[in-house]
Design an enzyme around this catalytic site. Structure first.
Site, PDB file in Angstrom:
ATOM      1  N   GLY A   1       0.760  -1.552   0.203  1.00 40.57           N
ATOM      2  CA  GLY A   1       0.011   0.027   0.318  1.00 40.57           C
ATOM      3  C   GLY A   1       0.859   1.120  -0.029  1.00 40.57           C
TER       4      GLY A   1
ATOM      5  N   GLN B   1       3.534   9.718   1.277  1.00 42.91           N
ATOM      6  CA  GLN B   1       4.535   9.101   1.770  1.00 42.91           C
ATOM      7  C   GLN B   1       5.188   9.710  -0.361  1.00 42.91           C
ATOM      8  OE1 GLN B   1       2.547   4.970   2.246  1.00 42.91           O
ATOM      9  NE2 GLN B   1       4.412   4.943   3.302  1.00 42.91           N
TER      10      GLN B   1
ATOM     11  N   CYS C   1       5.506  -0.537   7.674  1.00 40.61           N
ATOM     12  CA  CYS C   1       5.448   1.134   7.053  1.00 40.61           C
ATOM     13  C   CYS C   1       6.589   1.329   5.873  1.00 40.61           C
ATOM     14  CB  CYS C   1       5.707   2.105   7.795  1.00 40.61           C
ATOM     15  SG  CYS C   1       4.328   3.580   6.615  1.00 40.61           S
ATOM     16  N   LEU C   2       6.538   2.034   4.255  1.00 42.44           N
ATOM     17  CA  LEU C   2       7.980   1.938   3.572  1.00 42.44           C
ATOM     18  C   LEU C   2       8.270   3.438   4.349  1.00 42.44           C
ATOM     19  CD1 LEU C   2       6.455   1.400   0.106  1.00 42.44           C
ATOM     20  CD2 LEU C   2       7.118  -0.076   1.448  1.00 42.44           C
TER      21      LEU C   2
ATOM     22  N   HIS D   1      -4.747   1.167   7.912  1.00 42.87           N
ATOM     23  CA  HIS D   1      -2.919   1.580   7.661  1.00 42.87           C
ATOM     24  C   HIS D   1      -2.866   2.865   6.959  1.00 42.87           C
ATOM     25  CE1 HIS D   1       1.583   1.102   8.183  1.00 42.87           C
ATOM     26  NE2 HIS D   1       1.422   1.522   7.299  1.00 42.87           N
ATOM     27  N   GLU D   2      -3.181   2.585   5.311  1.00 45.24           N
ATOM     28  CA  GLU D   2      -2.865   3.674   4.421  1.00 45.24           C
ATOM     29  C   GLU D   2      -4.769   4.388   5.065  1.00 45.24           C
ATOM     30  OE1 GLU D   2      -0.357   3.259   2.777  1.00 45.24           O
ATOM     31  OE2 GLU D   2       0.358   1.351   2.968  1.00 45.24           O
TER      32      GLU D   2
ATOM     33  N   HIS E   1      -2.538   7.671   7.126  1.00 41.50           N
ATOM     34  CA  HIS E   1      -1.393   8.620   6.296  1.00 41.50           C
ATOM     35  C   HIS E   1      -2.102   9.803   5.469  1.00 41.50           C
ATOM     36  CE1 HIS E   1       1.631   6.362   6.722  1.00 41.50           C
ATOM     37  NE2 HIS E   1       1.934   5.009   5.838  1.00 41.50           N
TER      38      HIS E   1
HETATM   39 ZN   LIG Z   1       2.560   3.016   5.781  1.00 41.40          ZN
END
Ligand SMILES: [Zn+2]
Length: 186
Positions: free
Chosen positions: A45, A50, A98-99, A140-141, A144
């Protein structure tokens, strides 16, 4: 085009994203770049903050999770102007990463089931219910988009334990297989 992923500590990750206008320029191009950036980083995701945008857009590709949940096979979607309308009280705890927070994995409680309203890539409206793994990744996304990170949802003791790792990420002192943009580098 693969874009750099903004890392923990960057102020954009703490902003609340806004709904996009329906005449948003080059939306197709943006979504393509988001998918490409996510895939290159082996993510499931990615949310617009991000990659440095305050837009209420997230993409997910759960095909890699099909072994855990067969309904995830080929599940690749964009959620535009996403708004979670309902969340179940029952929660499940699972490890997340998480990226934007490389090399850290922690157990996070999430609702089992959510109801979400969004526009798809063709800007068609939907109002849907998701469960299990899909609900987890979406939450999660979605976080953000509200400036929330998964490390905000872990207990204080665990947070203390990873504090120095988080500080390193904030200072750009991190090794990553994909392009990143650290808070300390303008
Ligand atoms: Zn994340």
């Amino acid at each position: 085009m693969i874009l750099p992923v903004y890392l923990y500590g960057h102020p954009i990750l703490r902003k609340e994203s806004k709904d996009i206008p329906l005449d948003y320029p080059q939306l197709d191009k943006l979504l393509e770049n988001m998918y490409e950036t996510m895939k290159n980083a082996d993510g499931v995701g990615l949310a617009a903050p991000q990659i440095g945008l305050e837009d209420r857009i997230l993409v997910i590709d759960l095909d890699a999770c099909k072994d855990k949940d067969s309904s995830c096979a080929g599940f690749k979607k964009a959620f535009i102007n996403a708004h979670i309308m309902e969340q179940s009280e029952e929660e499940q705890v699972m490890e997340e990463g998480c990226l934007s927070i490389p090399n850290i994995h922690e157990k996070v409680p999430r609702s089992n089931r959510i109801r979400i309203q969004y526009l798809d890539e063709k800007l068609q409206p939907h109002d849907e219910i998701y469960e299990g793994y899909k609900a987890r990744v979406l939450q999660h996304e979605y976080d953000h988009l509200d400036g929330i990170l998964f490390v905000d949802r872990i207990n204080n003791m665990r947070k203390q334990l990873i504090r120095s790792k988080l500080n390193k990420i904030m200072n750009g002192n991190v090794s990553c297989s994909y392009r990143v943009k650290a808070a300390s580098k303008k």
